[in-house]
Design a protein around this motif. Structure first.
Motif, PDB file in Angstrom:
ATOM      1  N   PRO A 147       0.881  -1.152   0.001  1.00  0.00           N
ATOM      2  CA  PRO A 147      -0.099  -0.072   0.084  1.00  0.00           C
ATOM      3  C   PRO A 147       0.817   1.330  -0.115  1.00  0.00           C
ATOM      4  O   PRO A 147       2.149   1.189   0.296  1.00  0.00           O
ATOM      5  CB  PRO A 147      -0.814  -0.072   1.313  1.00  0.00           C
ATOM      6  CG  PRO A 147       0.037  -0.949   2.076  1.00  0.00           C
ATOM      7  CD  PRO A 147       0.781  -2.013   1.187  1.00  0.00           C
ATOM      8  N   ALA A 148       0.329   2.250  -0.253  1.00  0.00           N
ATOM      9  CA  ALA A 148       1.163   3.498  -0.533  1.00  0.00           C
ATOM     10  C   ALA A 148       1.715   4.106   1.235  1.00  0.00           C
ATOM     11  O   ALA A 148       2.818   4.393   1.244  1.00  0.00           O
ATOM     12  CB  ALA A 148       0.148   4.468  -0.875  1.00  0.00           C
ATOM     13  N   ALA A 149       0.813   3.629   2.013  1.00  0.00           N
ATOM     14  CA  ALA A 149       1.502   3.951   3.277  1.00  0.00           C
ATOM     15  C   ALA A 149       1.025   2.746   4.285  1.00  0.00           C
ATOM     16  O   ALA A 149      -0.025   2.150   3.972  1.00  0.00           O
ATOM     17  CB  ALA A 149       0.962   5.098   4.125  1.00  0.00           C
ATOM     18  N   ILE A 150       1.834   2.383   5.315  1.00  0.00           N
ATOM     19  CA  ILE A 150       1.608   1.468   6.066  1.00  0.00           C
ATOM     20  C   ILE A 150       1.716   1.981   7.481  1.00  0.00           C
ATOM     21  O   ILE A 150       2.648   2.728   7.872  1.00  0.00           O
ATOM     22  CB  ILE A 150       2.409   0.389   5.986  1.00  0.00           C
ATOM     23  CG1 ILE A 150       2.017  -0.898   6.686  1.00  0.00           C
ATOM     24  CG2 ILE A 150       4.029   0.315   6.106  1.00  0.00           C
ATOM     25  CD1 ILE A 150       2.700  -2.435   6.079  1.00  0.00           C
ATOM     26  N   THR A 151       0.800   1.393   8.650  1.00  0.00           N
ATOM     27  CA  THR A 151       1.015   1.888  10.040  1.00  0.00           C
ATOM     28  C   THR A 151       1.751   0.902  10.570  1.00  0.00           C
ATOM     29  O   THR A 151       1.764  -0.334  10.657  1.00  0.00           O
ATOM     30  CB  THR A 151      -0.522   1.900  10.755  1.00  0.00           C
ATOM     31  OG1 THR A 151      -1.163   2.795  10.009  1.00  0.00           O
ATOM     32  CG2 THR A 151      -0.200   2.196  12.149  1.00  0.00           C
ATOM     33  N   MET A 152       2.894   1.231  11.457  1.00  0.00           N
ATOM     34  CA  MET A 152       3.753   0.555  12.033  1.00  0.00           C
ATOM     35  C   MET A 152       4.202   1.045  13.130  1.00  0.00           C
ATOM     36  O   MET A 152       3.755   2.002  13.744  1.00  0.00           O
ATOM     37  CB  MET A 152       5.420   0.591  11.223  1.00  0.00           C
ATOM     38  CG  MET A 152       5.205   0.523   9.763  1.00  0.00           C
ATOM     39  SD  MET A 152       6.715   0.280   9.019  1.00  0.00           S
ATOM     40  CE  MET A 152       7.130  -1.422   9.471  1.00  0.00           C
ATOM     41  N   THR A 153       4.430  -0.026  14.453  1.00  0.00           N
ATOM     42  CA  THR A 153       4.724   0.161  15.624  1.00  0.00           C
ATOM     43  C   THR A 153       6.288   0.603  16.044  1.00  0.00           C
ATOM     44  O   THR A 153       7.126  -0.182  15.387  1.00  0.00           O
ATOM     45  CB  THR A 153       4.148  -0.572  16.592  1.00  0.00           C
ATOM     46  OG1 THR A 153       2.841  -0.986  16.457  1.00  0.00           O
ATOM     47  CG2 THR A 153       4.524  -0.648  18.079  1.00  0.00           C
TER      48      THR A 153
END
Length: 208
Positions: A147-153
């Motif tokens: 995806p264009a952006a991804i949520t990461m911790t």
């Protein structure tokens, strides 16, 4: 090669590779498929360069689906390559074992195992339970589209320098996958951030 639907062993519809119209090389992106000397290849890297007082050009590497051979190409910005359509299906990343990286079809839970060489360009962005586009030819995964952006911790991040309140000051932070991202000083371990997958840059903090 003509394209068309066919059934795999699970009774699922897939779309065979189909050659498309010519595509300007400056419009190609990592993961796109092209026909190079009658060999279907996947773009693994590309860079548009504009040297001073010289014509711009595209430096790119493509990998043959059949032989795994890497071709390094230097093309002028106004050149074209023939695009190839591949089957594109959404899968969830599940786990890793000795066989490879396992992805599950979210409705049927069919398991697809992807080898290390295919995963290598994107593995720092693989989050358990995350959704990714797998691209197939003849039931073989040839590329993974992010995806264009991804949520990461954030797993690790140094403390910001006390008293340093300057704007646009960044520090390195290590994500849960091992990816290192330059983040603002206020970001702390345990926080979730949005990362641009094209270049690994910080986009913003994500509220839980």
């Amino acid at each position: 090669m003509n394209g068309g639907f066919f059934l795999d062993g699970r009774g699922c519809n897939w779309y065979a590779p189909r050659h498309m119209a010519k595509v300007p090389v400056i419009n190609l992106r990592k993961g796109h498929a092209v026909n190079h000397n009658n060999d279907v290849c996947v773009v693994v890297s590309m860079e548009h360069k504009c040297p001073p007082r010289m014509a711009s050009y595209v430096q790119m590497s493509i990998r043959s689906i059949a032989t795994k051979k890497i071709y390094n190409l230097r093309l002028t910005s106004n050149e074209y390559l023939e695009g190839v359509n591949l089957a594109r299906e959404e899968y969830e990343f599940s786990y890793i074992d000795g066989m490879g990286y396992h992805f599950l079809e979210p409705d049927t839970y069919d398991d697809v195992t992807v080898t290390e060489d295919i995963v290598e360009p994107v593995k720092d962005y693989l989050i358990e339970g995350g959704t990714y586009i797998l691209m197939f030819t003849d039931e073989t995964v040839v590329s993974i589209e992010l995806p264009a952006a991804i949520t990461m911790t954030v797993a690790e991040a140094a403390e910001g320098v006390k008293g340093d309140s300057a704007n646009n000051v960044y520090k390195p932070a290590t994500m849960e996958t091992g990816l290192v991202v330059q983040v603002p000083l206020f970001i702390k371990p345990g926080e979730r951030i949005s990362v641009k997958t094209e270049d690994g840059s910080y986009l913003g903090r994500v509220n839980n």
